[in-house]
Design an enzyme around this catalytic site. Structure first.
Site, PDB file in Angstrom:
ATOM      1  N   ARG A  46      57.727  46.638  38.625  1.00 47.43           N
ATOM      2  CA  ARG A  46      56.877  45.852  37.797  1.00 47.43           C
ATOM      3  C   ARG A  46      57.064  44.287  37.900  1.00 47.43           C
ATOM      4  O   ARG A  46      56.226  43.650  37.896  1.00 47.43           O
ATOM      5  CB  ARG A  46      57.150  46.108  36.248  1.00 47.43           C
ATOM      6  CG  ARG A  46      56.717  45.396  35.127  1.00 47.43           C
ATOM      7  CD  ARG A  46      56.469  45.832  33.674  1.00 47.43           C
ATOM      8  NE  ARG A  46      57.634  46.640  33.343  1.00 47.43           N
ATOM      9  CZ  ARG A  46      58.783  46.304  32.877  1.00 47.43           C
ATOM     10  NH1 ARG A  46      58.940  44.630  32.903  1.00 47.43           N
ATOM     11  NH2 ARG A  46      59.634  46.999  32.446  1.00 47.43           N
ATOM     12  N   TYR A  98      30.627  37.967  31.954  1.00 48.06           N
ATOM     13  CA  TYR A  98      30.905  39.481  32.072  1.00 48.06           C
ATOM     14  C   TYR A  98      31.064  40.393  30.662  1.00 48.06           C
ATOM     15  O   TYR A  98      31.667  39.635  29.701  1.00 48.06           O
ATOM     16  CB  TYR A  98      32.076  40.308  32.893  1.00 48.06           C
ATOM     17  CG  TYR A  98      32.544  41.451  33.085  1.00 48.06           C
ATOM     18  CD1 TYR A  98      31.334  42.277  33.714  1.00 48.06           C
ATOM     19  CD2 TYR A  98      33.454  42.187  32.404  1.00 48.06           C
ATOM     20  CE1 TYR A  98      31.777  43.851  33.623  1.00 48.06           C
ATOM     21  CE2 TYR A  98      33.836  43.373  32.679  1.00 48.06           C
ATOM     22  CZ  TYR A  98      32.919  44.242  33.077  1.00 48.06           C
ATOM     23  OH  TYR A  98      33.173  45.530  33.085  1.00 48.06           O
ATOM     24  N   ASP A 170      36.191  32.742  36.761  1.00 43.74           N
ATOM     25  CA  ASP A 170      36.172  34.332  37.069  1.00 43.74           C
ATOM     26  C   ASP A 170      35.338  33.918  38.588  1.00 43.74           C
ATOM     27  O   ASP A 170      34.183  33.707  38.406  1.00 43.74           O
ATOM     28  CB  ASP A 170      35.223  34.810  36.096  1.00 43.74           C
ATOM     29  CG  ASP A 170      35.347  36.292  36.446  1.00 43.74           C
ATOM     30  OD1 ASP A 170      35.294  36.496  37.713  1.00 43.74           O
ATOM     31  OD2 ASP A 170      35.322  37.337  35.662  1.00 43.74           O
ATOM     32  N   LYS A 195      35.497  44.541  42.764  1.00 40.69           N
ATOM     33  CA  LYS A 195      34.306  44.423  43.463  1.00 40.69           C
ATOM     34  C   LYS A 195      34.274  43.973  44.723  1.00 40.69           C
ATOM     35  O   LYS A 195      34.968  44.678  45.636  1.00 40.69           O
ATOM     36  CB  LYS A 195      33.597  42.937  42.476  1.00 40.69           C
ATOM     37  CG  LYS A 195      33.780  43.625  40.927  1.00 40.69           C
ATOM     38  CD  LYS A 195      33.102  44.518  40.451  1.00 40.69           C
ATOM     39  CE  LYS A 195      33.353  45.118  39.057  1.00 40.69           C
ATOM     40  NZ  LYS A 195      33.315  44.112  38.004  1.00 40.69           N
TER      41      LYS A 195
END
Ligand SMILES: *Cc1c(COP(=O)(O)O)cnc(C)c1O
Length: 380
Positions: A46, A98, A170, A195
């Protein structure tokens, strides 16, 4: 090194421990200590994982930032960034972000005492008017999803510096191959690696790139504390995708421009939104600020919603699906799919009409793409 080379050679490659040319997938939760109080640089996946680290170093370098962090999804990356803020802080966000970003801000983060104003980020005067004593962050997309609006980053950074605001871009649509927001003074870059960075429709992932030691330490703390990081296998898939990012983006853009020009000439098309077209209101800024215009094309049909549905049903090469940025061409209807989480009045005032269709132009032969659009638009 140039961009193409950095995309292939950044980080620990070939793998120092074994000589493996392909970055190994370190599929382990934990790492043995060399001695009490002494690790070999890794303790628990982690906090940090060697496969993830290569991806994080690669994205950071491609964006020209200080450090990178890889997350389970784009939304996990955004959620983590929002935790840089605290109760009572105010954020000014683009109004055409978005749909999931809008939902995170409006329906999740407000419950933790954050305040949001959504507005079109191309008007500096309106941004300045929206700034309050508690404003801490400006958040934007350029080109935006799904309207492909272009924001002048120099203008935004100038305002942010005068008011000491943190700026976040972004960069999912442009990718660092076409736009490097950090070169304009942006503080943080976020990605949905789902993407273009991954590019093959086979993983969901996110990333953040920082520009200062302070932001780097804070992001590392939050990623570990919140547990929002990406898995080693997903990181490996994204790494594999990034190796071909430059060639893919060049072809996405060539195909997208041809598709945009085809649609622009078609009588059933009311308007085409693609920053590579000279008719696009953001074309001049996009040309100055970006090295290319990307692979997403949005357009409006002249008819009503029934015409839209018929068109969507007739397409064969373009698949009706959310998401974008992969090798395969996709079509979607923002009002009922990607942006359904935005209230209708908000969608309409932003310009996301029910006639709006978004194409993610893939890497198929472009003539097959325009033939597919032709048969879907022209059949009686
Ligand atoms: C898809 C997308 C996101 C969200 O990313 P996920 O990987 O789906 O969580 C955020 N921003 C933009 C611009 C996107 O297209």
């Amino acid at each position: 090194m140039r961009f193409e080379t950095m995309a292939i050679h950044t980080g620990d490659r070939p793998d120092a421990a074994t000589g493996a040319v392909s970055v190994p997938i370190y599929q382990t939760s934990t790492f043995v200590f060399e001695d009490v109080d002494k690790t070999r640089g890794w303790d628990y996946s982690r906090s940090a994982n060697p496969t993830r680290k290569v991806l994080e170093d690669t994205i950071a370098r491609l964006e020209g930032g200080k450090a990178g962090f890889a997350f389970a999804t784009g939304m996990a990356a955004e959620t983590t960034v929002m935790h840089l803020l605290k109760r009572g802080d105010h954020v000014i966000s683009g109004d055409d972000v978005y749909g999931g970003t809008y939902r995170l801000f409006q329906d999740v983060m407000t419950a933790f005492g954050l305040e949001f104003t959504f507005l079109r980020m191309n008007d500096g005067k309106r941004i300045e008017e929206a700034i309050r004593p508690n404003t801490r962050m400006l958040w934007l997309e350029t080109p935006s999803n799904p309207l492909l609006n272009i924001i002048d980053l120099e203008m935004v950074v100038d305002i942010a510096r005068r008011h000491k605001l943190l700026t976040v871009v972004d960069n999912t649509f442009a990718t660092p191959y076409f736009l490097r927001p950090i070169e304009y003074g942006i503080d943080l870059v976020v990605h949905s690696t789902t993407k273009y960075l991954n590019g093959h429709c086979d993983v969901v992932g996110g990333a953040v790139v920082t520009t200062t030691d302070e932001l780097t330490q804070r992001l590392q703390f939050l990623l570990n504390a919140m547990g929002t990081c990406a898995s080693p296998f997903d990181c490996w898939l994204v790494l594999r995708g990034i190796e071909t990012l430059p060639v893919r983006m060049r072809q996405h853009q060539e195909n997208a421009l041809a598709v945009a020009e085809y649609l622009d000439r078609h009588p059933a098309v009311k308007k085409v939104l693609y920053p590579g077209l000279e008719s696009h209101p953001g074309h001049a800024i996009a040309k100055k600020q970006m090295k290319g215009f990307g692979g997403v094309v949005s357009f409006e049909l002249t008819g009503g919603i029934r015409g839209v549905n018929t068109f969507l049903r007739r397409l064969r090469v373009f698949s009706l699906a959310e998401s974008l940025g992969g090798i395969t061409s996709l079509v979607e209807h923002p009002a009922t799919m990607s942006h359904a989480s935005m209230p209708q009045d908000c969608r309409e005032s932003t310009g996301i009409t029910s006639q709006l269709i978004r194409l993610s132009v893939g890497l198929e032969n472009v003539d097959d793409l325009t033939d597919d659009l032709e048969q879907a638009l022209n059949r009686p």
